[in-house]
Motif scaffolding. Structure first.
Motif, PDB file in Angstrom:
ATOM      1  N   UNK A 495       0.842  -1.202   0.000  1.00 45.61           N
ATOM      2  CA  UNK A 495       0.000   0.000   0.000  1.00 45.61           C
ATOM      3  C   UNK A 495       0.879   1.254   0.000  1.00 45.61           C
ATOM      4  N   UNK A 496       1.899   1.236  -0.874  1.00 46.18           N
ATOM      5  CA  UNK A 496       2.931   2.276  -0.855  1.00 46.18           C
ATOM      6  C   UNK A 496       2.598   3.483  -1.720  1.00 46.18           C
ATOM      7  N   UNK A 497       1.426   3.469  -2.369  1.00 49.81           N
ATOM      8  CA  UNK A 497       1.059   4.588  -3.234  1.00 49.81           C
ATOM      9  C   UNK A 497      -0.139   5.364  -2.686  1.00 49.81           C
ATOM     10  N   UNK A 498      -0.548   5.034  -1.455  1.00 48.78           N
ATOM     11  CA  UNK A 498      -1.786   5.599  -0.915  1.00 48.78           C
ATOM     12  C   UNK A 498      -1.714   7.105  -0.703  1.00 48.78           C
ATOM     13  N   UNK A 499      -0.496   7.634  -0.413  1.00 47.71           N
ATOM     14  CA  UNK A 499      -0.363   9.069  -0.144  1.00 47.71           C
ATOM     15  C   UNK A 499      -0.024   9.875  -1.396  1.00 47.71           C
ATOM     16  N   UNK A 500       0.012   9.194  -2.552  1.00 49.24           N
ATOM     17  CA  UNK A 500       0.353   9.875  -3.809  1.00 49.24           C
ATOM     18  C   UNK A 500      -0.911  10.326  -4.528  1.00 49.24           C
ATOM     19  N   UNK A 501      -0.809  11.460  -5.212  1.00 53.95           N
ATOM     20  CA  UNK A 501      -1.946  11.883  -6.036  1.00 53.95           C
ATOM     21  C   UNK A 501      -2.014  10.975  -7.264  1.00 53.95           C
ATOM     22  N   UNK A 502      -3.145  11.008  -7.972  1.00 56.14           N
ATOM     23  CA  UNK A 502      -3.381  10.078  -9.087  1.00 56.14           C
ATOM     24  C   UNK A 502      -2.347  10.244 -10.198  1.00 56.14           C
ATOM     25  N   UNK A 503      -1.933  11.483 -10.452  1.00 55.23           N
ATOM     26  CA  UNK A 503      -0.958  11.722 -11.523  1.00 55.23           C
ATOM     27  C   UNK A 503       0.395  11.113 -11.164  1.00 55.23           C
ATOM     28  N   UNK A 523       2.137  -5.785  -5.394  1.00 51.04           N
ATOM     29  CA  UNK A 523       1.579  -4.487  -5.024  1.00 51.04           C
ATOM     30  C   UNK A 523       0.315  -4.713  -4.199  1.00 51.04           C
ATOM     31  N   UNK A 524       0.341  -4.232  -2.974  1.00 50.88           N
ATOM     32  CA  UNK A 524      -0.873  -4.218  -2.153  1.00 50.88           C
ATOM     33  C   UNK A 524      -1.465  -2.829  -2.286  1.00 50.88           C
TER      34      UNK A 524
END
Length: 575
Positions: A495-503, A523-524
């Protein structure tokens, strides 16, 4: 506490020297009253001035030798105890580093910190006192008794009455204080736990306006510890007045009965003065022993807690015979894996089977508590499974060394963790020998270059403790760069992309495709948009696999996946 004395072995020569110095100091202290008695009984009574000067000069020499021995012994004992503490701290830290997450869960982080700091300090202080007092006190006591009896055996009967009283007082106080010292260390753990939670969770505490609640929690833990400390100190404080009372009454008795013996001609004034000094030496040696008994109970409680850590055998250990990868290099396979957390009522994962090959992206999705993070934490062997097997490169991970297994993995945890140091040092944490070019490349792939170059010192900018001076998204990107710099066979993104914006999320996933074409990627994620392009999606539901396939296949066959998709995407996005 005796078990910890094995750490004194490297200092055995220094300890021998300390014992010799203390022995010489004790001899000088015991000899001085006899010389003083000779000055009074021979020099003063007979008016022999040369004799007084000669014996007085000799007394000064003996006192100087005793002083030198005392200072040297104090210096060496302090050096020994400091080294002893250093060795134990190093051993505890090294041993704890081998613990699995199960041992950390069992002991607790705050308790481990207390044991490594406060408990070891308690034992270290007692070692200092033991080297000085525990050795000199018996010498002074036994020597004093022998010298006192040699001066006047009948007057020594006073000591026969006094010594049992002092011994009984010491025993009574220590037997009451020992349980309280043990309780104090436990309550100190609780105080550290509350303090640690209050400091780490300060943002949540302030955002929910729970400052007063946390103050009450801290006050409760603090008052609880304080009450126990006051109670034990009251008990221990009784010891010194009792000792001084006995000491003073003993002095009165010795002077009273000694004066009677002088009056009858059975004793000389100098002998009485020497006897009184020997009696004081005996009493003070017992006071030193009582001070030791004040500290030993707490140190013993601390030693038990330290030994509890050192005696704890990690449940996850390397095998005796390590197996190496076969022809199935670069493959991860789960075979009917079942796992239950220690003490849990139900399994976190049940009958999990799938395989992943190099160049494939395997995404894991599911509801909260479905077992996503648990599943990927089993690959680096943070926990051992209850049944089934996990194979990496064709070898069961339980037959591999933990170092070689984790050397194959680039892991990005769910909660991004940064260390105090520079940006470059945090990325290089993934690969110690990484060049500046490799660090910059990893940062570029992780979409971190833009914000890093915007910092005052770029890659040399300092990261505060815990990454307090960067945002959540920046922490995640640095954590991803740290994993990428390893050039690992297996990448795990929890869950390493949860704090990133969509772009940024989309750009990062696109850059990752080009970067890790020969690696296995797990990828979780919570976002469907993050996993839609994965080669394989594993849908978990209450610890079981609800479906495996790509996005299109699961939309046709998996009801759980459909619910997740419909809850996040519009009909246009799904189409």
């Amino acid at each position: 506490m005796i078990k910890l004395f094995r750490f004194l072995y490297p200092y055995r020569i220094s300890i021998t020297i300390v014992l010799a110095l203390i022995f010489l100091q004790a001899l000088s202290d015991l000899y001085l009253p006899t010389l003083m008695a000779d000055i009074v009984d021979t020099g003063i009574v007979k008016g022999d001035i040369p004799y007084i000067l000669r014996i007085g000069g000799f007394m000064l020499l003996i006192a100087a030798i005793g002083m030198i021995c005392s200072i040297s012994a104090s210096f060496l004992s302090a050096k020994i105890s400091a080294g002893f503490g250093k060795l134990i701290r190093n051993r505890v830290f090294t041993h704890v580093e081998n613990f699995s997450l199960q041992e950390f869960d069992r002991l607790g982080t705050s308790s481990l910190i207390t044991r490594t700091t406060n408990d070891i300090t308690q034992v270290q202080q007692v070692v200092t006192m033991m080297l000085r007092m525990m050795i000199s006190a018996p010498m002074m006591c036994i020597g004093g008794i022998i010298m006192a009896v040699s001066k006047d055996a009948k007057l020594s009967l006073v000591l026969v009455i006094v010594l049992p009283v002092i011994a009984a007082a010491i025993f009574a106080v220590v037997s009451k204080g020992m349980p309280l010292f043990k309780a104090m260390q436990v309550k100190l753990d609780k105080l550290n736990l509350v303090l640690r939670e209050g400091l780490i969770g300060i943002r949540a505490i302030r955002s929910f306006n729970r400052i007063d609640h946390e103050k009450r929690r801290f006050d409760e833990a603090n008052v609880d510890l304080t009450k126990t400390a006051v109670k034990v100190n009251r008990i221990m404080a009784l010891l010194m007045p009792v000792m001084m009372l006995v000491l003073n009454f003993s002095s009165i008795a010795i002077i009273w009965f000694g004066s009677i013996r002088i009056d009858s001609g059975d004793m000389q004034v100098g002998s009485l003065m020497a006897f009184l000094q020997y009696a004081m030496q005996i009493m003070f040696s017992l006071i030193m022993v009582s001070m030791m008994f004040v500290m030993i109970p707490r140190a013993s409680a601390s030693a038990i807690r330290i030994n509890e850590v050192l005696d704890m055998i990690p449940e996850i250990k390397d095998p005796v015979q390590i197996k190496h990868a076969d022809s199935q290099r670069g493959c991860v396979e789960f075979r009917k894996v079942t796992f239950r957390y220690p003490g849990a009522e139900k399994c976190a994962l049940t009958d999990i089977s799938f395989s992943a090959s190099p160049g494939e992206v395997t995404a894991i999705i599911g509801g909260t508590g479905s077992g996503k993070s648990t599943l990927i934490s089993l690959i680096p062997r943070f926990y051992d499974i209850d049944s089934g097997s996990i194979l990496v490169d064709g070898v069961d991970i339980r037959d591999m060394s933990q170092e070689s297994l984790r050397g194959k993995i680039g892991f990005v945890p769910q909660k991004a963790v940064l260390f105090s140091g520079t940006v470059a040092e945090n990325i290089r944490y993934g690969k110690e020998e990484a060049t500046d070019q490799e660090i910059r490349h990893a940062a570029e792939v992780a979409q971190a270059t833009e914000f890093i170059t915007g910092l005052k010192d770029g890659f040399d900018s300092v990261i505060a403790q815990g990454g307090a001076n960067v945002s959540g998204g920046q922490k995640q990107r640095l954590s991803i760069a740290r994993a990428l710099v390893r050039r690992a066979e297996i990448y795990i993104f929890d869950d390493s992309f949860s704090a990133l914006d969509f772009k940024t999320d989309a750009n990062l996933r696109m850059a990752l495709k080009e970067e890790i074409t020969d690696s296995i990627v797990f990828i979780v994620a919570q976002r469907v948009s993050t996993v839609m392009d994965a080669d394989r999606i594993i849908v978990l539901d209450e610890g079981r696999i609800a479906g495996i396939g790509n996005h299109r296949e699961l939309m046709d066959t998996c009801e759980v996946y459909q619910e997740i998709v419909f809850s996040q995407l519009s009909e246009e996005e799904i189409a």
